[in-house]
Motif scaffolding. Structure first.
Motif, PDB file in Angstrom:
ATOM      1  N   ASP A 244       3.741 -61.998 -71.479  1.00 40.08           N
ATOM      2  CA  ASP A 244       3.410 -60.719 -70.881  1.00 40.08           C
ATOM      3  C   ASP A 244       4.479 -60.223 -69.894  1.00 40.08           C
ATOM      4  O   ASP A 244       4.161 -59.567 -68.903  1.00 40.08           O
ATOM      5  CB  ASP A 244       2.051 -60.805 -70.175  1.00 40.08           C
ATOM      6  CG  ASP A 244       1.280 -59.510 -70.352  1.00 40.08           C
ATOM      7  OD1 ASP A 244       1.558 -58.807 -71.345  1.00 40.08           O
ATOM      8  OD2 ASP A 244       0.435 -59.197 -69.507  1.00 40.08           O
ATOM      9  N   LYS A 245       5.731 -60.550 -70.182  1.00 43.38           N
ATOM     10  CA  LYS A 245       6.818 -60.095 -69.309  1.00 43.38           C
ATOM     11  C   LYS A 245       7.607 -58.963 -69.958  1.00 43.38           C
ATOM     12  O   LYS A 245       7.604 -58.806 -71.174  1.00 43.38           O
ATOM     13  CB  LYS A 245       7.762 -61.258 -69.016  1.00 43.38           C
ATOM     14  CG  LYS A 245       7.167 -62.274 -68.071  1.00 43.38           C
ATOM     15  CD  LYS A 245       8.206 -63.317 -67.738  1.00 43.38           C
ATOM     16  CE  LYS A 245       7.608 -64.402 -66.867  1.00 43.38           C
ATOM     17  NZ  LYS A 245       8.445 -65.597 -66.896  1.00 43.38           N
ATOM     18  N   GLN A 246       8.313 -58.227 -69.113  1.00 44.18           N
ATOM     19  CA  GLN A 246       9.092 -57.096 -69.613  1.00 44.18           C
ATOM     20  C   GLN A 246      10.534 -57.501 -69.913  1.00 44.18           C
ATOM     21  O   GLN A 246      11.100 -58.360 -69.246  1.00 44.18           O
ATOM     22  CB  GLN A 246       9.117 -55.988 -68.562  1.00 44.18           C
ATOM     23  CG  GLN A 246       7.752 -55.365 -68.308  1.00 44.18           C
ATOM     24  CD  GLN A 246       7.799 -54.367 -67.174  1.00 44.18           C
ATOM     25  OE1 GLN A 246       8.133 -54.733 -66.045  1.00 44.18           O
ATOM     26  NE2 GLN A 246       7.468 -53.116 -67.436  1.00 44.18           N
ATOM     27  N   GLY A 295       4.064 -51.548 -65.760  1.00 44.67           N
ATOM     28  CA  GLY A 295       4.112 -52.843 -66.427  1.00 44.67           C
ATOM     29  C   GLY A 295       3.563 -52.769 -67.840  1.00 44.67           C
ATOM     30  O   GLY A 295       3.524 -53.759 -68.560  1.00 44.67           O
ATOM     31  N   LYS A 298       6.502 -53.033 -72.456  1.00 48.89           N
ATOM     32  CA  LYS A 298       7.024 -54.394 -72.412  1.00 48.89           C
ATOM     33  C   LYS A 298       8.503 -54.443 -72.772  1.00 48.89           C
ATOM     34  O   LYS A 298       9.219 -55.347 -72.362  1.00 48.89           O
ATOM     35  CB  LYS A 298       6.252 -55.285 -73.393  1.00 48.89           C
ATOM     36  CG  LYS A 298       4.779 -55.389 -73.075  1.00 48.89           C
ATOM     37  CD  LYS A 298       4.523 -55.958 -71.692  1.00 48.89           C
ATOM     38  CE  LYS A 298       3.037 -55.995 -71.396  1.00 48.89           C
ATOM     39  NZ  LYS A 298       2.762 -55.974 -69.961  1.00 48.89           N
ATOM     40  N   THR A 313       7.333 -56.765 -63.948  1.00 52.24           N
ATOM     41  CA  THR A 313       7.224 -58.114 -64.530  1.00 52.24           C
ATOM     42  C   THR A 313       8.442 -58.439 -65.378  1.00 52.24           C
ATOM     43  O   THR A 313       8.339 -59.019 -66.451  1.00 52.24           O
ATOM     44  CB  THR A 313       5.950 -58.234 -65.389  1.00 52.24           C
ATOM     45  OG1 THR A 313       6.000 -57.197 -66.399  1.00 52.24           O
ATOM     46  CG2 THR A 313       4.693 -58.051 -64.564  1.00 52.24           C
ATOM     47  N   GLY A 315      11.387 -60.076 -67.139  1.00 51.60           N
ATOM     48  CA  GLY A 315      11.634 -61.478 -67.473  1.00 51.60           C
ATOM     49  C   GLY A 315      12.999 -61.726 -68.101  1.00 51.60           C
ATOM     50  O   GLY A 315      13.474 -62.852 -68.149  1.00 51.60           O
TER      51      GLY A 315
END
Ligand code: ADP
Ligand code: ZN
Ligand code: ZN
Length: 728
Positions: A244-246, A295, A298, A313, A315
């Motif tokens: 669930d990170k961008q 958020g 993604k 978020t 990543g």
């Protein structure tokens, strides 16, 4: 009594205090509308407190604080602070430059988006519809169906990004049973697209990068053209999605966005993806920006400005074609999105992946010295696809006629017979670069720039490629009255004409900025190429990058020699990268590729390295030259650029500026000189170069110098500091 400190887009390096009774710490990062002189301006609150240097009676109240959207997160404000310090540009201008246009004005942002976006899935009926049954003039319907047939699933936002008019087609298509609605959460991460098994080089690249996914590292993903870097990107993004990170993916400012977007959507059809590039209108950009900020999006695919997107978020960051100079903004705030991406990676403690077949010498140097981690892909990913063979045609022996030599014409002929596609690369649009009088030597020049006007025969105009100025075709030479004035040299339009005369049966398509201006031109062109409706392509650098044309067997390169002996120390590096890119278009699938370069200098080391596909050999040679000459990456540079109506005013200003500089022992300061192209858009330009072997020393010097420069009277001169300049 609360006081807010606001960063405004004004060219002074100060923040402004206002009284705001309802303000609290929560408002740091929010926008505020405030009085400024007789005007209203909107800026961003960078601090809230109770103290101010301003006398109470002079402290004005703010008009309002906008709270309709979340304030900018602290990490983004830190990025803006860093950017302001490093590029020596006022904080307010940095922040406002980084925000979507809709957030820069004195209005609240109007939010129209639905947070519970639906997505639409193509049905079997929809899949069976023949694209050509939709009339060609119905462009939006066509491209929407095309997108659905490629991606199977599209989110409401994706539909909107295809075209606002596409949104109106959705209810109708649902009624016809072509698509069905589905909530986003029900959809899967990966789509039905066929996923290739990684080869061993790709697999070790993916393993290495994902293994270090919780920490900052800059990775140089150095892979030959066609080595499957995109597949590596997709594989390292996948774990981000499951966590669930961008992921932020930065790409050069080119036509490639839709193609890459399609690849990502195809692989991850239900993952909210926003694309932020210059083709969007202000509402679309704001909407994408908000999806990133919340958020919800993604994958954020964007050109350089996207580096300023709030990403709660984040990543992973990927910078594709990291050597591309479009990552550096060339006016106003002259930031490098690639370098800021690395700052963001460090800030968020996440990996940054720089991808390239021909890395910038700066990045390559960092990889060699261990500052970046070097992963290489040395072979092409598609089985049996080999790198193309590259040969030089010596034009001192094989004379050219209308720009084309016999061996190249023969190769084109052969290619046509074998029903393969070929590409002629010429980095010069228009019909001819010069309009010349044969009797007195006059040539048509731009009055606003130090450049010649380019002949555009089709619209019977002369046009300046630097400022856009257009002039009528003169009937006779304005200098001597001679009527025999002729276009001289070759542009893409002229090569198109010549080839059409040589190969009347061939289907020829020219691809340059003139032929791709229309909104959907690119999609149509790519479609035509992919469906084999074209035999010979003629293109500028627009065509050089990234595109995958499986049936392309021959690339001919015209007129590359100019850059070999340029005064710009980066010219060789750029030429090599560009030629590697173009050459890399050939032989990507099962068709063997050949590249022919027309040149007067076949022995030149640059062409020798190119023939061997030996990036390292050339890079080592260039690095050795740079080390001896004291050029980047062995020194850090900055320019003080100035412009005015007259170069004498510019040089006077720069002289004064130079005299203000102190502590010269830590940097090397050069004399003021006119820019390589002195006149541009009616202004004359010059600069002073500063350099140092230490970035820290250079920065310390610039900070002190900048403060003094701010005190110089400069009504007649516009100036700016350009840190890590790419153009001179
Ligand atoms: P690059 O960006 O490195 O120039 P691409 O990512 O465009 O290369 O990949 C070139 C081609 O190779 C594409 O058609 C892609 O689908 C294909 N490809 C990538 N990885 C693999 C693989 N592991 N097996 C087979 N084909 C692959
Ligand atoms: Zn003349
Ligand atoms: Zn001009």
């Amino acid at each position: 009594m609360p006081v807010i400190r606001v960063a405004l887009s004004v060219p002074v390096d100060t923040l402004f205090d206002y009284q705001a009774d309802d303000a609290s710490e929560q408002d740091i990062g929010a926008r505020a509308c405030v009085p400024f002189g007789k005007k209203k301006l909107t800026g961003v609150i960078v601090a809230v407190g109770t103290e101010t240097q301003i006398a109470v009676e002079k402290l004005k109240p703010a008009h309002c604080i906008f709270r309709e959207i979340k304030p900018l997160p602290a990490a983004l404000l830190d990025l803006f602070h860093f950017c302001s310090q490093y590029y020596h540009h006022p904080l307010g201008m940095v922040i406002m430059n980084g925000l979507p246009v809709k957030l820069r004005n004195n209005k609240a942002a109007i939010l129209k988006r639905n947070p519970h976006d639906d997505c639409y899935v193509l049905t079997a009926t929809g899949a069976s519809i023949d694209l050509s049954s939709i009339p060609a003039r119905n462009r939006v319907a066509r491209s929407l169906l095309n997108e659905f047939q490629h991606a199977n699933t599209l989110t409401a936002l994706q539909v909107k990004q295809i075209s606002p008019r596409a949104v109106k087609l959705v209810p109708e298509w649902i009624r016809l049973g072509w698509i069905t609605v589905q909530p986003i959460s029900a959809a899967r991460v990966t789509g039905t697209a066929k996923i290739p098994a990684l080869n061993s080089e790709q697999a070790s690249a993916v393993d290495a990068i994902t293994a270090s996914n919780q920490q900052f590292d800059t990775w140089l993903l150095h892979g030959v053209t066609g080595s499957g870097k995109t597949e590596v990107y997709l594989r390292i993004i996948e774990p981000m999605l499951t966590q669930d990170k961008q992921t932020l993916v930065l790409i050069p400012e080119i036509s490639l966005t839709p193609q890459l977007e399609a690849v990502f959507r195809n692989r991850f059809p239900a993952v909210p993806l926003v694309s932020l590039h210059s083709g969007l209108n202000d509402t679309e950009r704001l909407s994408g920006w908000l999806q990133a900020q919340s958020g919800e999006a993604k994958i954020i695919l964007g050109t350089r400005l996207a580096v300023f997107t709030p990403l709660p978020t984040l990543g992973l960051i990927i910078v594709d074609e990291e050597q591309d100079s479009s990552f550096k903004q060339q006016d106003g705030l002259r930031y490098s999105a690639r370098d800021l991406a690395i700052f963001r990676g460090k800030q968020a403690n996440i990996p940054v992946v720089l991808g390239s077949a021909t890395p910038s010498l700066e990045s390559y140097h960092h990889a060699l010295t261990g500052r970046y981690r070097h992963v290489r892909l040395l072979s092409r990913a598609v089985q049996n696809a080999a790198l193309p063979s590259i040969r030089c045609i010596d034009t001192r022996i094989n004379k050219t006629q209308d720009g084309l030599s016999q061996p190249l014409l023969q190769a084109l002929d052969q290619c046509l017979k074998e029903k393969h596609q070929s590409l002629i690369f010429l980095n010069r649009r228009g019909y001819a670069p010069v309009l010349l009088c044969k009797s007195c030597g006059w040539s048509a020049a731009c009055q606003r720039c130090s450049s010649r006007l380019v002949v555009h025969l089709r619209d019977k105009k002369l046009s300046c490629h630097h400022c856009g100025h257009q002039a009528q075709f003169p009937r006779a030479c304005p200098q001597c009255g001679n009527q025999d004035i002729t276009p001289f040299g070759q542009g893409t339009q002229r090569v198109e004409e010549t080839l059409a005369a040589h190969f009347p049966a061939a289907r020829i398509l020219r691809i340059d900025r003139d032929s791709t201006r229309r909104k959907h031109a690119w999609q149509e062109i790519l479609h035509a190429i992919q469906t084999q409706q074209v035999d010979i392509l003629i293109g500028t650098q627009l065509l050089a990058k990234g595109h995958d044309f499986p049936n392309l067997a021959l690339v001919g390169i015209l007129n590359a020699d100019n850059a070999l002996y340029s005064t710009d120390f980066r010219a060789s590096e750029r030429l090599f990268a560009q030629l590697m890119q173009v050459a890399g278009r050939a032989g990507r699938a099962n068709v063997a590729g050949h590249v022919l370069i027309q040149t007067e200098f076949p022995e030149h080391p640059l062409y020798q390295s190119l023939k061997q596909h030996d990036y390292d050999a050339l890079a080592q040679t260039l690095l050795a030259e740079r080390k001896i000459a004291g050029f980047p990456p062995y020194v850090y540079q900055a320019l003080l650029r100035a412009e005015a109506h007259d170069i004498r005013i510019v040089l006077d200003f720069l002289d004064q500026a130079k005299q203000l500089a102190q502590s010269l022992e830590i940097v090397e300061l050069f004399d003021p000189v006119p820019a390589q192209m002195v006149r541009l858009k009616g202004l004359e330009r010059g600069h002073v170069l500063v350099q140092s072997a230490s970035r820290k020393h250079l920065q310390a010097f610039l900070t002190g110098w900048y403060e003094k420069l701010m005190t110089l009277p400069s009504q007649k001169v516009r100036w700016v500091l350009d840190v890590d300049p790419l153009e001179f």
